[in-house]
Design a protein around this motif. Structure first.
Motif, PDB file in Angstrom:
ATOM      1  N   ASP A  73       0.815  -1.210   0.000  1.00 21.00           N
ATOM      2  CA  ASP A  73       0.000   0.000   0.000  1.00 21.00           C
ATOM      3  C   ASP A  73       0.850   1.262   0.000  1.00 21.00           C
ATOM      4  N   TYR A  74       2.058   1.120   0.480  1.00 22.48           N
ATOM      5  CA  TYR A  74       2.964   2.272   0.537  1.00 22.48           C
ATOM      6  C   TYR A  74       3.814   2.372  -0.723  1.00 22.48           C
ATOM      7  N   TRP A  75       4.579   1.341  -1.050  1.00 23.07           N
ATOM      8  CA  TRP A  75       5.558   1.483  -2.125  1.00 23.07           C
ATOM      9  C   TRP A  75       4.916   1.590  -3.503  1.00 23.07           C
ATOM     10  N   GLU A  76       3.762   0.950  -3.707  1.00 19.03           N
ATOM     11  CA  GLU A  76       3.132   1.011  -5.031  1.00 19.03           C
ATOM     12  C   GLU A  76       2.665   2.419  -5.371  1.00 19.03           C
ATOM     13  N   ALA A  77       2.431   3.237  -4.349  1.00 21.61           N
ATOM     14  CA  ALA A  77       1.967   4.600  -4.603  1.00 21.61           C
ATOM     15  C   ALA A  77       3.019   5.424  -5.330  1.00 21.61           C
ATOM     16  N   ALA A  78       4.283   5.078  -5.161  1.00 13.19           N
ATOM     17  CA  ALA A  78       5.346   5.804  -5.866  1.00 13.19           C
ATOM     18  C   ALA A  78       5.376   5.463  -7.348  1.00 13.19           C
ATOM     19  N   LEU A  79       4.652   4.425  -7.732  1.00 12.71           N
ATOM     20  CA  LEU A  79       4.605   4.014  -9.139  1.00 12.71           C
ATOM     21  C   LEU A  79       3.300   4.384  -9.805  1.00 12.71           C
ATOM     22  N   THR A  80       2.376   4.936  -9.032  1.00 16.04           N
ATOM     23  CA  THR A  80       1.036   5.236  -9.559  1.00 16.04           C
ATOM     24  C   THR A  80       0.620   6.668  -9.255  1.00 16.04           C
ATOM     25  N   GLY A  81       1.557   7.595  -9.367  1.00 13.82           N
ATOM     26  CA  GLY A  81       1.219   9.002  -9.200  1.00 13.82           C
ATOM     27  C   GLY A  81       1.294   9.523  -7.786  1.00 13.82           C
ATOM     28  N   GLY A  82       1.787   8.736  -6.847  1.00 17.69           N
ATOM     29  CA  GLY A  82       2.014   9.228  -5.497  1.00 17.69           C
ATOM     30  C   GLY A  82       0.795   9.272  -4.607  1.00 17.69           C
ATOM     31  N   ARG A  83      -0.224   8.489  -4.910  1.00 16.78           N
ATOM     32  CA  ARG A  83      -1.427   8.470  -4.059  1.00 16.78           C
ATOM     33  C   ARG A  83      -1.545   7.110  -3.387  1.00 16.78           C
ATOM     34  N   ALA A  84      -1.395   7.108  -2.077  1.00 10.13           N
ATOM     35  CA  ALA A  84      -1.391   5.866  -1.315  1.00 10.13           C
ATOM     36  C   ALA A  84      -2.757   5.617  -0.678  1.00 10.13           C
ATOM     37  N   GLU A  85      -3.199   4.379  -0.742  1.00 12.82           N
ATOM     38  CA  GLU A  85      -4.472   3.993  -0.120  1.00 12.82           C
ATOM     39  C   GLU A  85      -4.217   3.511   1.307  1.00 12.82           C
ATOM     40  N   THR A  86      -3.624   4.371   2.110  1.00 13.89           N
ATOM     41  CA  THR A  86      -3.331   4.045   3.496  1.00 13.89           C
ATOM     42  C   THR A  86      -3.148   5.345   4.265  1.00 13.89           C
ATOM     43  N   THR A  87      -2.769   5.259   5.525  1.00 12.67           N
ATOM     44  CA  THR A  87      -2.552   6.435   6.361  1.00 12.67           C
ATOM     45  C   THR A  87      -1.288   6.243   7.180  1.00 12.67           C
ATOM     46  N   VAL A  88      -0.800   7.328   7.764  1.00 16.18           N
ATOM     47  CA  VAL A  88       0.354   7.223   8.663  1.00 16.18           C
ATOM     48  C   VAL A  88       0.036   6.283   9.821  1.00 16.18           C
ATOM     49  N   GLU A  89      -1.172   6.417  10.381  1.00 13.18           N
ATOM     50  CA  GLU A  89      -1.548   5.572  11.516  1.00 13.18           C
ATOM     51  C   GLU A  89      -1.582   4.100  11.131  1.00 13.18           C
ATOM     52  N   ALA A  90      -2.082   3.792   9.934  1.00 15.18           N
ATOM     53  CA  ALA A  90      -2.151   2.401   9.495  1.00 15.18           C
ATOM     54  C   ALA A  90      -0.758   1.835   9.246  1.00 15.18           C
ATOM     55  N   LEU A  91       0.127   2.640   8.678  1.00 12.43           N
ATOM     56  CA  LEU A  91       1.503   2.186   8.470  1.00 12.43           C
ATOM     57  C   LEU A  91       2.184   1.907   9.808  1.00 12.43           C
ATOM     58  N   ALA A  92       1.961   2.795  10.778  1.00  8.69           N
ATOM     59  CA  ALA A  92       2.555   2.596  12.091  1.00  8.69           C
ATOM     60  C   ALA A  92       2.037   1.320  12.748  1.00  8.69           C
ATOM     61  N   ALA A  93       0.749   1.074  12.636  1.00  7.83           N
ATOM     62  CA  ALA A  93       0.170  -0.136  13.223  1.00  7.83           C
ATOM     63  C   ALA A  93       0.744  -1.387  12.574  1.00  7.83           C
ATOM     64  N   ARG A  94       0.933  -1.332  11.257  1.00  8.10           N
ATOM     65  CA  ARG A  94       1.495  -2.493  10.553  1.00  8.10           C
ATOM     66  C   ARG A  94       2.931  -2.757  10.989  1.00  8.10           C
ATOM     67  N   LEU A  95       3.736  -1.719  11.139  1.00 11.59           N
ATOM     68  CA  LEU A  95       5.117  -1.910  11.578  1.00 11.59           C
ATOM     69  C   LEU A  95       5.178  -2.353  13.034  1.00 11.59           C
ATOM     70  N   LEU A  96       4.228  -1.908  13.834  1.00 14.71           N
ATOM     71  CA  LEU A  96       4.196  -2.380  15.227  1.00 14.71           C
ATOM     72  C   LEU A  96       3.928  -3.882  15.285  1.00 14.71           C
ATOM     73  N   GLU A  97       3.122  -4.380  14.366  1.00 15.94           N
ATOM     74  CA  GLU A  97       2.919  -5.833  14.307  1.00 15.94           C
ATOM     75  C   GLU A  97       4.234  -6.543  14.009  1.00 15.94           C
ATOM     76  N   GLU A  98       5.007  -5.999  13.067  1.00 12.27           N
ATOM     77  CA  GLU A  98       6.308  -6.572  12.742  1.00 12.27           C
ATOM     78  C   GLU A  98       7.243  -6.488  13.945  1.00 12.27           C
ATOM     79  N   PHE A  99       7.220  -5.349  14.609  1.00 10.77           N
ATOM     80  CA  PHE A  99       8.059  -5.172  15.794  1.00 10.77           C
ATOM     81  C   PHE A  99       7.684  -6.176  16.879  1.00 10.77           C
ATOM     82  N   ASP A 100       6.393  -6.297  17.165  1.00 13.49           N
ATOM     83  CA  ASP A 100       5.954  -7.195  18.233  1.00 13.49           C
ATOM     84  C   ASP A 100       6.315  -8.645  17.942  1.00 13.49           C
ATOM     85  N   SER A 101       6.296  -9.027  16.663  1.00 14.93           N
ATOM     86  CA  SER A 101       6.630 -10.403  16.320  1.00 14.93           C
ATOM     87  C   SER A 101       8.115 -10.695  16.451  1.00 14.93           C
TER      88      SER A 101
END
Length: 284
Positions: free
Chosen positions: A47-75
């Motif tokens: 959801d983050y990196w593909e936006a750089a290939l499609t005009g810079g519009r991401a279908e996500t939010t800062v909060e959602a990205l943080a939550a996803r990385l926290l899952e990685e951190f917790d694991s």
């Protein structure tokens, strides 16, 4: 999540892409024995990196990205001492991660590597990212990608369009050996457009984000050639009621990640143990 090395103590660093995650190998080597570096790579999230290939519009939010990385951190987190850092837009996401953690689980400080604060001063519309500014940033990026500095004179691109400005970047890149003399301008323009789309993605993600002041001290490391050279705090003051400690790193926004002298400074600041007094910090 990409793990650069393993260790009992671990530094977790949020990386937003642009440069490959392996760019942090210099920091991993500078950390003390027994301290590992794990890179939380935003470009691994579609959801983050593909936006750089499609005009810079991401279908996500800062909060959602943080939550996803926290899952990685917790694991990955094993309960040992750890530190949290973020480079560039990664610092914005790292700050959001801290706000989603229970206070007892937070690190003792957050280290921001040349990261621009998500405050009103820098939550700008796309039009504010003018070609003169973007061309200067692109020249730094191109130099880091090619391992040769690409320098254009301050003000040289003022009032120029993108293609005219890219001609100056191309001339400087050829002169430094960063690009071959036969490099076509359209090819450089394609690389520039992709680079700018990545910046627009980050700018658009930051615009609606409403951070709250950090519940822990902030440590900011700005590059000698920072993205915003006229603001030594990069706007973090209002988000740092528990203190903002500012350090200056050799290099520019990109080369600060690969220069050994910069890595030595950053390694002292990000290690999970408290930093001794007398390291040249400026408190603001």
């Amino acid at each position: 999540m990409r793990q650069a090395s393993a260790g009992r103590d671990t530094v977790y660093l949020v990386h937003p892409g642009a440069l490959a995650a392996g760019v942090h190998a210099t920091l991993a080597e500078a950390l003390p024995d027994g301290t590992g570096l794990t890179v939380l790579d935003l470009s691994a999230l579609p959801d983050y990196w593909e936006a750089a290939l499609t005009g810079g519009r991401a279908e996500t939010t800062v909060e959602a990205l943080a939550a996803r990385l926290l899952e990685e951190f917790d694991s990955a987190y094993d309960g040992g001492p750890y530190a949290l850092a973020g480079w560039s837009f990664g610092g914005v996401v790292a700050q959001a991660m801290v706000q989603q953690q229970p206070p007892a689980d937070r690190p003792d400080r957050l280290v921001l590597l040349d990261s621009i604060a998500p405050t009103g001063e820098y939550q700008q519309p796309d039009e504010a990212l003018e070609p003169e500014l973007l061309l200067g940033w692109f020249a730094m990026y191109l130099g880091a990608k090619r391992g040769r500095p690409v320098r254009i004179e301050p003000g040289a691109t003022a009032g120029r369009g993108v293609d005219d400005g890219l001609l100056l970047v191309l001339e400087a890149a050829v002169a430094s050996g960063a690009l071959a003399p036969d490099t076509p301008l359209p090819g450089l323009r394609k690389l520039y457009d992709t680079y700018v789309d990545g910046l627009l993605r980050n700018n658009r993600l930051t615009a609606p984000y409403r951070p709250v002041p950090a519940g822990l001290p902030l440590v900011l490391v700005t590059a000698e050639r920072s993205l915003i050279p006229d603001d030594p705090t990069l706007g973090w003051g209002p988000l740092a009621p528990h203190g903002l400690e500012v350090h200056r790193s050799p290099g520019d926004h990109y080369t600060m990640l690969t220069r050994p002298d910069a890595a030595e400074l950053i390694a002292r600041l990000v290690r999970p143990t408290p930093v001794p007094a007398g390291t040249g910090a400026e408190k603001v």
